[in-house]
Every structure is written in structure tokens, then in C-alpha cells.
Scaffold this motif. Sequence first.
Motif, PDB file in Angstrom:
ATOM      1  N   THR B 102       0.831  -1.199   0.000  1.00 28.17           N
ATOM      2  CA  THR B 102       0.000   0.000   0.000  1.00 28.17           C
ATOM      3  C   THR B 102       0.868   1.254   0.000  1.00 28.17           C
ATOM      4  O   THR B 102       1.965   1.271   0.540  1.00 28.17           O
ATOM      5  N   ASP B 103       0.366   2.288  -0.654  1.00 30.82           N
ATOM      6  CA  ASP B 103       0.975   3.616  -0.562  1.00 30.82           C
ATOM      7  C   ASP B 103      -0.150   4.631  -0.787  1.00 30.82           C
ATOM      8  O   ASP B 103      -1.316   4.263  -0.726  1.00 30.82           O
ATOM      9  N   MET B 104       0.203   5.872  -1.075  1.00 35.75           N
ATOM     10  CA  MET B 104      -0.841   6.903  -1.163  1.00 35.75           C
ATOM     11  C   MET B 104      -1.920   6.593  -2.201  1.00 35.75           C
ATOM     12  O   MET B 104      -3.059   7.023  -2.074  1.00 35.75           O
ATOM     13  N   THR B 105      -1.544   5.860  -3.249  1.00 44.78           N
ATOM     14  CA  THR B 105      -2.526   5.600  -4.308  1.00 44.78           C
ATOM     15  C   THR B 105      -2.867   4.106  -4.461  1.00 44.78           C
ATOM     16  O   THR B 105      -3.601   3.744  -5.361  1.00 44.78           O
ATOM     17  N   HIS B 106      -2.297   3.256  -3.624  1.00 42.13           N
ATOM     18  CA  HIS B 106      -2.605   1.822  -3.701  1.00 42.13           C
ATOM     19  C   HIS B 106      -3.076   1.299  -2.354  1.00 42.13           C
ATOM     20  O   HIS B 106      -2.472   1.596  -1.331  1.00 42.13           O
ATOM     21  N   GLU B 107      -4.118   0.508  -2.383  1.00 42.75           N
ATOM     22  CA  GLU B 107      -4.677  -0.080  -1.179  1.00 42.75           C
ATOM     23  C   GLU B 107      -4.987  -1.536  -1.473  1.00 42.75           C
ATOM     24  O   GLU B 107      -5.439  -1.849  -2.574  1.00 42.75           O
ATOM     25  N   HIS B 108      -4.761  -2.429  -0.499  1.00 45.88           N
ATOM     26  CA  HIS B 108      -5.120  -3.821  -0.762  1.00 45.88           C
ATOM     27  C   HIS B 108      -6.624  -4.052  -0.595  1.00 45.88           C
ATOM     28  O   HIS B 108      -7.157  -5.077  -0.982  1.00 45.88           O
ATOM     29  N   THR B 109      -7.320  -3.081  -0.011  1.00 50.49           N
ATOM     30  CA  THR B 109      -8.763  -3.174   0.175  1.00 50.49           C
ATOM     31  C   THR B 109      -9.420  -1.985  -0.526  1.00 50.49           C
ATOM     32  O   THR B 109      -9.041  -0.853  -0.254  1.00 50.49           O
ATOM     33  N   PHE B 110     -10.333  -2.269  -1.421  1.00 52.08           N
ATOM     34  CA  PHE B 110     -10.966  -1.163  -2.143  1.00 52.08           C
ATOM     35  C   PHE B 110     -12.395  -1.559  -2.523  1.00 52.08           C
ATOM     36  O   PHE B 110     -12.829  -2.670  -2.235  1.00 52.08           O
ATOM     37  N   TYR B 111     -13.100  -0.645  -3.139  1.00 53.65           N
ATOM     38  CA  TYR B 111     -14.538  -0.847  -3.375  1.00 53.65           C
ATOM     39  C   TYR B 111     -14.880  -0.655  -4.844  1.00 53.65           C
ATOM     40  O   TYR B 111     -14.307   0.195  -5.511  1.00 53.65           O
ATOM     41  N   GLN B 112     -15.817  -1.443  -5.292  1.00 57.39           N
ATOM     42  CA  GLN B 112     -16.283  -1.302  -6.668  1.00 57.39           C
ATOM     43  C   GLN B 112     -17.803  -1.247  -6.711  1.00 57.39           C
ATOM     44  O   GLN B 112     -18.468  -1.726  -5.791  1.00 57.39           O
ATOM     45  N   ILE B 113     -18.316  -0.654  -7.787  1.00 61.12           N
ATOM     46  CA  ILE B 113     -19.742  -0.813  -8.106  1.00 61.12           C
ATOM     47  C   ILE B 113     -19.792  -1.390  -9.502  1.00 61.12           C
ATOM     48  O   ILE B 113     -19.694  -0.665 -10.479  1.00 61.12           O
ATOM     49  N   ASP B 114     -19.872  -2.696  -9.588  1.00 63.57           N
ATOM     50  CA  ASP B 114     -20.006  -3.299 -10.898  1.00 63.57           C
ATOM     51  C   ASP B 114     -21.422  -3.093 -11.395  1.00 63.57           C
ATOM     52  O   ASP B 114     -22.359  -3.034 -10.598  1.00 63.57           O
ATOM     53  N   GLY B 115     -21.561  -3.017 -12.684  1.00 62.83           N
ATOM     54  CA  GLY B 115     -22.910  -2.893 -13.231  1.00 62.83           C
ATOM     55  C   GLY B 115     -23.042  -3.700 -14.498  1.00 62.83           C
ATOM     56  O   GLY B 115     -22.050  -3.944 -15.198  1.00 62.83           O
ATOM     57  N   ILE B 116     -24.248  -4.141 -14.762  1.00 53.69           N
ATOM     58  CA  ILE B 116     -24.492  -4.862 -16.017  1.00 53.69           C
ATOM     59  C   ILE B 116     -25.929  -4.601 -16.471  1.00 53.69           C
ATOM     60  O   ILE B 116     -26.847  -4.582 -15.651  1.00 53.69           O
ATOM     61  N   ALA B 117     -26.078  -4.347 -17.759  1.00 56.93           N
ATOM     62  CA  ALA B 117     -27.413  -4.198 -18.340  1.00 56.93           C
ATOM     63  C   ALA B 117     -27.496  -5.152 -19.519  1.00 56.93           C
ATOM     64  O   ALA B 117     -26.704  -5.061 -20.449  1.00 56.93           O
ATOM     65  N   VAL B 118     -28.423  -6.102 -19.436  1.00 60.38           N
ATOM     66  CA  VAL B 118     -28.573  -7.084 -20.517  1.00 60.38           C
ATOM     67  C   VAL B 118     -29.881  -6.792 -21.243  1.00 60.38           C
ATOM     68  O   VAL B 118     -30.935  -6.656 -20.615  1.00 60.38           O
ATOM     69  N   ASP B 119     -29.778  -6.651 -22.547  1.00 61.29           N
ATOM     70  CA  ASP B 119     -30.979  -6.381 -23.340  1.00 61.29           C
ATOM     71  C   ASP B 119     -30.709  -6.734 -24.799  1.00 61.29           C
ATOM     72  O   ASP B 119     -29.565  -6.943 -25.180  1.00 61.29           O
ATOM     73  N   LYS B 120     -31.789  -6.756 -25.595  1.00 57.95           N
ATOM     74  CA  LYS B 120     -31.619  -7.135 -27.006  1.00 57.95           C
ATOM     75  C   LYS B 120     -30.776  -6.121 -27.766  1.00 57.95           C
ATOM     76  O   LYS B 120     -29.934  -6.480 -28.566  1.00 57.95           O
ATOM     77  N   ASN B 121     -31.036  -4.837 -27.481  1.00 55.74           N
ATOM     78  CA  ASN B 121     -30.407  -3.805 -28.308  1.00 55.74           C
ATOM     79  C   ASN B 121     -29.439  -2.896 -27.550  1.00 55.74           C
ATOM     80  O   ASN B 121     -29.041  -1.867 -28.074  1.00 55.74           O
ATOM     81  N   ILE B 122     -29.115  -3.259 -26.329  1.00 56.00           N
ATOM     82  CA  ILE B 122     -28.223  -2.355 -25.599  1.00 56.00           C
ATOM     83  C   ILE B 122     -26.848  -2.375 -26.269  1.00 56.00           C
ATOM     84  O   ILE B 122     -26.394  -3.421 -26.732  1.00 56.00           O
ATOM     85  N   ASN B 123     -26.215  -1.204 -26.386  1.00 51.75           N
ATOM     86  CA  ASN B 123     -24.986  -1.132 -27.183  1.00 51.75           C
ATOM     87  C   ASN B 123     -23.940  -0.211 -26.554  1.00 51.75           C
ATOM     88  O   ASN B 123     -24.164   0.366 -25.486  1.00 51.75           O
ATOM     89  N   LEU B 124     -22.814  -0.117 -27.245  1.00 49.81           N
ATOM     90  CA  LEU B 124     -21.674   0.655 -26.752  1.00 49.81           C
ATOM     91  C   LEU B 124     -22.023   2.117 -26.454  1.00 49.81           C
ATOM     92  O   LEU B 124     -21.559   2.678 -25.467  1.00 49.81           O
ATOM     93  N   THR B 125     -22.868   2.720 -27.280  1.00 50.33           N
ATOM     94  CA  THR B 125     -23.201   4.131 -27.037  1.00 50.33           C
ATOM     95  C   THR B 125     -24.072   4.267 -25.787  1.00 50.33           C
ATOM     96  O   THR B 125     -23.971   5.251 -25.069  1.00 50.33           O
ATOM     97  N   ASN B 126     -24.899   3.265 -25.508  1.00 51.11           N
ATOM     98  CA  ASN B 126     -25.675   3.275 -24.258  1.00 51.11           C
ATOM     99  C   ASN B 126     -24.742   3.176 -23.068  1.00 51.11           C
ATOM    100  O   ASN B 126     -24.916   3.865 -22.056  1.00 51.11           O
ATOM    101  N   LEU B 127     -23.733   2.311 -23.207  1.00 51.01           N
ATOM    102  CA  LEU B 127     -22.773   2.112 -22.126  1.00 51.01           C
ATOM    103  C   LEU B 127     -22.077   3.438 -21.791  1.00 51.01           C
ATOM    104  O   LEU B 127     -21.984   3.826 -20.621  1.00 51.01           O
ATOM    105  N   VAL B 128     -21.626   4.121 -22.827  1.00 50.45           N
ATOM    106  CA  VAL B 128     -20.964   5.406 -22.601  1.00 50.45           C
ATOM    107  C   VAL B 128     -21.964   6.405 -22.016  1.00 50.45           C
ATOM    108  O   VAL B 128     -21.627   7.204 -21.143  1.00 50.45           O
ATOM    109  N   GLY B 129     -23.209   6.326 -22.478  1.00 49.54           N
ATOM    110  CA  GLY B 129     -24.258   7.207 -21.962  1.00 49.54           C
ATOM    111  C   GLY B 129     -24.494   6.992 -20.469  1.00 49.54           C
ATOM    112  O   GLY B 129     -24.522   7.950 -19.687  1.00 49.54           O
ATOM    113  N   ILE B 130     -24.625   5.745 -20.067  1.00 50.62           N
ATOM    114  CA  ILE B 130     -24.879   5.428 -18.648  1.00 50.62           C
ATOM    115  C   ILE B 130     -23.721   5.937 -17.797  1.00 50.62           C
ATOM    116  O   ILE B 130     -23.916   6.600 -16.776  1.00 50.62           O
TER     117      ILE B 130
END
Lengths: 630, 230
Positions: B102-130
Amino acid sequence: MKISYNWLKEFVDIKVTPKKLACDLSLFGHEVEEIKKTGNDFILDFEITPNRGDCLSVYGMAREIAALYNLKIKSNITELPKEENIKRAININIKNKNTAKRFSAVIVENINITESPKWIKDRLLALGIRPINNIVDITNYIMMELGQPMHAFDYEKIAGGNFIIRNAKSGESVVTLDGKKRNLDKHAIVIENGKKIFDLAEIMGGVNSQIDGKTKTIVLEAAIFNPVMIRRTCKSLNLQTDASYRFERGVDPYGTIYAIQKAISLIYSLNSKIIIGKITDVKSENITLNKIPINIEKVNNLLGSKLTLNETTKLLAKLNFEVNNNVVTVPSYRTADTTLWQDIAEEIARIYGYNKLGLKNISSEKSKVNLRFNYKEYFKDVLAENGFTEIYSYSFSDKKLLVNLGYKLSDIEKVVNGLSPETEYLRPNLLPLLLSAIRKNPWAPEVKIFEIGKVFSKNKEKWQLGIAVTSKKGNEIIDIIKKLNINGEVKKVDQSILDYLKIRRPVYYFTMDFADIKMQNKKYLDVFEPTYFHDISEFPPTIRDLAFIADKNADALEIKNNILKIDKSILIVELFDEFISDKFGKNKKNIAYHVWLEDLNKPMTEKDVNNITDKIIMYLKNNYRANLRS
Amino acid sequence: MKGNLHPLTKFMRLSLKYFKKYGFEIVEGDEIESEWYNFDALNVPADHPARDVQDTFWIDSQDKRVLRTHTTGSELHYIKSSALKPPFRLVMPGRCYRNERTDMTHEHTFYQIDGIAVDKNINLTNLVGILSGWIKDVLGNNVKIRVRPHLFPFVEPGMEIDIMLADGKWREMLGAGMAHPVVLKNMGIDPEKWNAAMWGPGIDRFAMLKYNISDIRRFQSQDLRFLKQF
């Protein structure tokens, strides 16, 4: 991966500065970590993702630049000598088919081993490669330029010119060029001549076939070895070379002959007396180009684009992907990483420009409620509202403290490879962490903390609530668990534990697993006042309690916020007491604050502290007609 | 006297508020994950450098378990084990671990918010939009954003999102992409019928920018001088 800017310009007419080039390439998927000026050249240090082995060379990166700026790639191959019918021969036998897809080699006679010319040495040195002699340097030069690892053997040392390529047998070993004896396992690929092993294929050459000052005849080799075998061998030998790095990431299966020709042309340009034999080229399998059917509607549906097949064909042509009848032919150097239509879609997006694709919102919708998540967050709100501060602790706990608390270490989930002893044991309960938090804040007037987090036992993890206070009787916890509508025992921390931790005040605590809590549907806060953190000093804070007699209607919270603005040394102001009583006079009340003071650069002196408290007292007197309680 | 919520609790809630508006359901998973969900399911091949022992905390057990190095694997685990049928939108907040100094910018413990959207037409531009919507929602409307192609084995196409810092320099903030067909299959979803946009930002770095925190280790410091400012 370091690449010279001037070297790139031999292949492609770059018209932009190195800085602009770096920026444009970043947006094209090749991040430049550093640009360093050396002499009249610049060295760009790229972060090449592991799928793009084809970019681990000047030529490979030049291809990307040509695609990006719509430029033509130039060939810099110079004159080649005629292939002669020579007496010496080479026989290549790929004995284990999957060790190598292809093995190309040529005999070069009349070699003079000398130092390399300065320009070759300079180029290698700039990339961190030590020059050795003209032949070895040229093989390294070709690897840097074309990405094809090469090796040169002393022909006389491999009597008969037999190249048998096979997997090693356990118990076999080879002494590599660094003088070390390498014990091999079955993944290692070796080359032998029927009598002895003389090469550890493309990781490092063998000493017994090494070129020296007397070498007159060489074999130049360029081959395509199995990347997985190379990687396993590198891992087991704990050895990585520039060559193995490239093989692990995929080398162009069509590139061996060109690499040999380029090497010959370089040697020839330095020594026109050389005689070359015919290039021998052996393949263990049919090498073909990937052909991938694409459906433009599917591509558009994935990218959110509206491209026609015609536009797509033109975009892909820039990257040397050919489209015929909805089938894409992948260039040979992209064989390893381009196998699906989705890979092609990414190439289309990349050459079109990710940022140019734009962005679209998705529809708003109602979301399902997560009862347990909401309930945990609601608990946090109730605790914070009632004076408790939320801590986040590591999921690990101190071994000695666990033993002192009566835990059996053999019952505790353990990490086997932590970098420090602090990350060995996972916390079985929040108590050890609550205690460490109290120990870390000896100056805090009173500590009221809580945490909601995971605790671990063998093969099981649970959500737990933990609360701790420094207090004489622990009533604060009894009150708060009543508010949370849960029951349980509030415990006093044993004096021996406090002594061990050097905590000099009584501590009460409460822990409960969420599995034992009956949950209701609750809401939690998600609107907050803006907060801006002021850094904390390495020196301990000074805390002063200031009590004032103010008008009954004075806004104690407003006063708190205004005190914070009086001086930059005032870190935290806590309102810890507020009550109306006639003994202070009619329509008066008592308000009291803990004021936390610090100096970022030095310990605070008594004088510093008094100056600031005087300022606060004056401020309250002048603005709120509030007087310090004596 | 009032107490305090941890800054990451606050930041997490602000983020989840945004995602909930778009119908993302909050789900959680285990912090100890099987090797399969943490690596194999995400199309990280057995011979990939990311598997190297030094980056991952391995649990002392026969059955190859790790302290999860991201919430993406847990997300897949949740989808697969609850046999979730598309279309759906999920976010998975949670604690993750990397076995590093660990140092000022590295930690062995950290947090994420993973996300996923599954749909017929969801696409890269939607991803960037979200994601640009979320970044602007939590860091302010003026923040400048750019997108770069990047390799993550579990997405194709893959990308990284940068934001411009006050000093005019771009800073890489998160990885995202359209789910790789192998990953969709591992979730039990037909990749020929469904698209999935997915992302996994470490939120510590976002919270550091938002609250002006220069040392990532403060989050787990248990220091009341830090905690009581929030």
C-alpha cells in the motif's frame, strides 16, 4: 515497450510531434506512458495490452500509425545477395508437432564477427539492449524492428546441421547463454542435433552453439513456437526474455521469411563477401488466415452505430482486414487475437473512433428493492443520527489480539500468500477492529463508533453490526440498540485486553449478525451536504472544550459551521451539549463544543491554541452575543 | 451530538441513487469467491498474467478460493446461481482485494460498483451514456470525459474512461465494455440473442476526487480526524 520515434519514421511519414502522436495512439488503444528525448530522437514507452503481440515492434506500431493517419507503410529492406548452392546443409525436423508451427532457417558463410556499427549499437542501447557483436546485434535489431525473435547458431558447433525440435524430457538440462544450467520439464521446447541439446527454443540460446570471435558460418533461424509452452517454461524457470515475451503474446506466423531476408540484407550491407544458402522453411501444420463471417446489423446493434457494409469495408481496409461477401479475412499478424465477429466489431469501433460513436441514454425504470441492503443502510443512518461515527476497517485482524480475545487460530479463515503479516488472518468478528480504532484515537474526547461489514469463519461469511463506545457504563449502546429495535448483550471489554492494547478508558461493545436481525422495508438517506476534506496532520491534534451561554434562539449548528471558518487550524467542531436553563438567565441556553485543532507542519504550542480559542470566543461574543462559561 | 457516515458510504449511496433511477437492482455477493468465478468465468485464461499469485489473496483451503479481486465475478455468480433471465439491470457494490503493497494511491482493500445491463439492443453508445451520466452526476456536470479502447478479457469491445483533472491531465478512471460472448454463456445467456453492457469502477478514486482526499489509505485508517469531517 520502448519504440524510437525516428525508427518509426523509416516506415511511415509521421507528420505530428511525438506528443501529439502519443495522445492520438492512446485514443487508438495504445497508451504511451512516457516520452523521453535522447539525442535527436524520442523514445516512446508504450503499454501494449497482452492481446496485441503484433504491436511489440517498430514495424507493428508503424502499421497502427499508418491505419490511424491513413498513410502508406514503406519497406526499408535493402539489397539481398543471391541464394547460392552451398555444400553445407540443414535438416529441420519438428518432432513434436505442437512445439512449433513453423521453423525457417538459412546458412550464412564467410561471416566476420566484429563490433556492430555505431548506429545499430545506439538504437539497441536506446531500447535498453546491450550490444554484443554484429550478428547477435542484428538478430536483436530484427526482433525490435519486426517483432520476430531470431537466433544465430555457430554452424560448426552443431555438427551435421540437424535441427530436431521437440519437448524436453524431465531430467534434461541445458546451459543457457547466461552461463546458468537450466533443468527442464516436459513443457520446455528444445533443439538438438541428435547428439546434444543446443538451444532452449526462443527463451535463451545454449552456450554450446553460441557464436564467438572465431565463428565463420552461422545458421540464422526464425520460428513460430507454441506460446503456452513458452510461457509455462518461463514461469517454471522464472526467466523472461524479450523473445519469450513476444512469443507469449503471439508472433506473425507469416513473418519468418521476411525477418530472415531483412537480417541477411543488414549483414550484407556491412559485409558484401557473405555467401548465403537457400532458405529452408518447414511447417508442422497448414498455416491459414482467419476468415470470420460478419453481419453488419449485428455489428451496428452492438456498437450503436449506423454503418453500411461499404463504409465498414473501407474502415477495415485501413487495418488490412479484407471484406468479401460478408466474410472478413484477418491479416496474418492478428491471427492470435481476432477470432470472433465481436473482435472485428471492436476493430471497426477503434478505427471509426470510440468517441465519435457518441452516447445515448437508456430509459428510466423502476428498480427492485433490496431489503437487506436498505436495512443495513438504514441502521447506519440511525447510528450516525445518534452520534456514532462509521468506520471502515480492514477485513484482516491482528494474530496476537485474536489469541488474547480467546480465538483459536486454527478456526480462523486464513490467507496463504499475504505480503505482510497483517493480512494473514481474516476477521472472525468486528470486535478486534473496533478495539484497534479506539486505540488509534487516544485523543478523542469520547469514541462512539460502529461498523457494518463482513466477518469470516471457515467456509462462511456473514454481515455483522459492531458498535463500541468509551464510556463508564455503556448506556449509549443500550439506548441505540433500543432505537434499532434489536436485543442483545452489551459487553464490557476485559481489563486485560485494554491493558494489552494500552487503552486507558473503559470500553463497551455490541456485535450482532444480520442473519439474526428481523428486517423491515426501510429507506435511507441519499442527499448530503457537500463535504470537502481538510488533510490531517502527522502531529496529534489538540482538543478544547468550549461552552457558551447564548440566546435561546441561537442556531447551534450554524454557529458550529461558522466556527470552522474562523481559522484553518480548526479541523473539526462538534456540538456535544445544548440545553436551556434559567440558571443562565432568562431565554438563555448553554451550548458546548469540542474543537479539534491541528497544524499540518508542526505540533501546536499552547500559545497557538490560546490564540485560536481567543478568536473563537471573540467571534461568538461579537456575532451571537454569546459568552464563554467560566 | 451527531455522528458521521463514512465518506465511501455517502459516495456509494450517491452513485446507487443514479443507477436506481435507471432501474438497476442492487445485489450483493460474497467477498470470498471461487477461483472459477473470479477468473475463469470472466474469460481470463489459465495462463494469463492476471492469475499470477502475487496479485491475489488466496485462501488457505483445498478448493481454490480467493478474496475477490473485483465484483464482476460475484455479479456473474449471482446471475448464474439465481438463473436470472434477461432483460435485467444490476449493480453490485462491494469490497474487493488486491494483494499489493500500500501507498498513497494503492490499497489492498478497495470498493467497486459493478454494473451490467442485458438487453436485445443495448450497445456501446448506451454504455458510454450510462457511465458519463453517472460520472457527471457524482463529480459535477463540467467534468470532461473521453473513451479509449482497452483490453479486458471479459469484454469485447472493451474500453477505459478517462476524466480530465484540474491540471488538464487525463486520468484513467474505469474499465467497461460489451460482455464477451464466452462471459454471456457463463452467465447462462445466449450471446446470439442478447447484448450486455458491463463496467466495474473502483470507487475509492472517485471519492478521493470528490472529497479532496490525497491518500487512499485514509478510508480504512479508522482515524476520527478523517471520519468526523464527513
